[in-house]
Design a protein around this motif. Sequence first.
Motif, short mmCIF file in Angstrom:
data_model
loop_
_atom_site.label_atom_id
_atom_site.label_comp_id
_atom_site.label_asym_id
_atom_site.label_seq_id
_atom_site.Cartn_x
_atom_site.Cartn_y
_atom_site.Cartn_z
N THR A 1 11.62 -3.47 -35.76
CA THR A 1 11.19 -2.45 -36.72
C THR A 1 10.60 -1.24 -36.00
N LYS A 2 9.87 -1.52 -34.91
CA LYS A 2 9.27 -0.41 -34.15
C LYS A 2 10.36 0.47 -33.54
N SER A 3 11.36 -0.16 -32.91
CA SER A 3 12.35 0.66 -32.21
C SER A 3 13.37 1.28 -33.16
N LEU A 4 13.56 0.72 -34.36
CA LEU A 4 14.54 1.28 -35.29
C LEU A 4 13.89 2.16 -36.36
N GLY A 5 12.58 2.31 -36.32
CA GLY A 5 11.91 3.20 -37.26
C GLY A 5 11.78 2.67 -38.67
N ILE A 6 11.70 1.33 -38.79
CA ILE A 6 11.55 0.73 -40.12
C ILE A 6 10.07 0.59 -40.43
N ASN A 7 9.66 1.13 -41.60
CA ASN A 7 8.25 1.09 -42.00
C ASN A 7 8.15 0.92 -43.50
N LYS A 8 6.95 1.14 -44.02
CA LYS A 8 6.73 0.86 -45.44
C LYS A 8 7.59 1.70 -46.37
N SER A 9 8.12 2.81 -45.89
CA SER A 9 8.98 3.63 -46.75
C SER A 9 10.25 2.88 -47.13
N PHE A 10 10.54 1.77 -46.44
CA PHE A 10 11.71 0.96 -46.77
C PHE A 10 11.40 -0.13 -47.80
N TYR A 11 10.13 -0.24 -48.21
CA TYR A 11 9.76 -1.26 -49.20
C TYR A 11 10.55 -1.03 -50.50
#
Length: 187
Positions: A132-142
Amino acid sequence: MFSGNGTNLKIKLLTDIMDPKRLAREFYVRDVLVVAPELPGKYMVIKLPDGSLTRFKVTEVEAYRGAEDQACHAYKGRTSRTEIMYSEGGSLYIYLIYGMYWMLNIVTGGKDNPQAVLIRGVEDHPGPGILTKSLGINKSFYGEDLVESQRIWFEDRGLVQPVKNGPRIGIDYAGEYWKSRPWRYFL
DNA sequence: TCAGTGATTAGG
DNA sequence: CTAATCACTGAG
């Protein structure tokens, strides 16, 4: 006379023609113990922060199965964080762990049956916090809908590889029975 | 082995 | 408001 919604059927047919590899709603709306072992070898397609669309083979996942599973977040009851797990399968459940790492989960099963698959690794990115860190996945994907989203979805590209399984990781707080369930699946 | 780090949750 | 918890990672 006819079951279902005509507009939705039309959208589904058009979607299949334009994008035949994308996993459809039917894939996700099954029990997590059926869905999870089918995910290793599938591909995650994601629009990276630099705007490029990139595919990663899924290498490792874990199943979390409903309110009775002591390792599943739904075991402690329905909260705003876990709300998405109670929806029909096919959307993302994202949460922050240890104040640092976003966890990427796919909701599975039918409505009001809280289940999810933790994506523990994709190719070149082993580890749920690393990917998630390297692919830019964060809470905006919830809550992102994997059937309709234009920035993340999963594909079946015809690859078939043997899938191994074993106990889930990092759930010492769950009882012996739930700790020993062999619900981690990996290539 | 162990600290870092902060959202989320239950409880007063 | 407080305090406990935590589906992890990297350093030593």
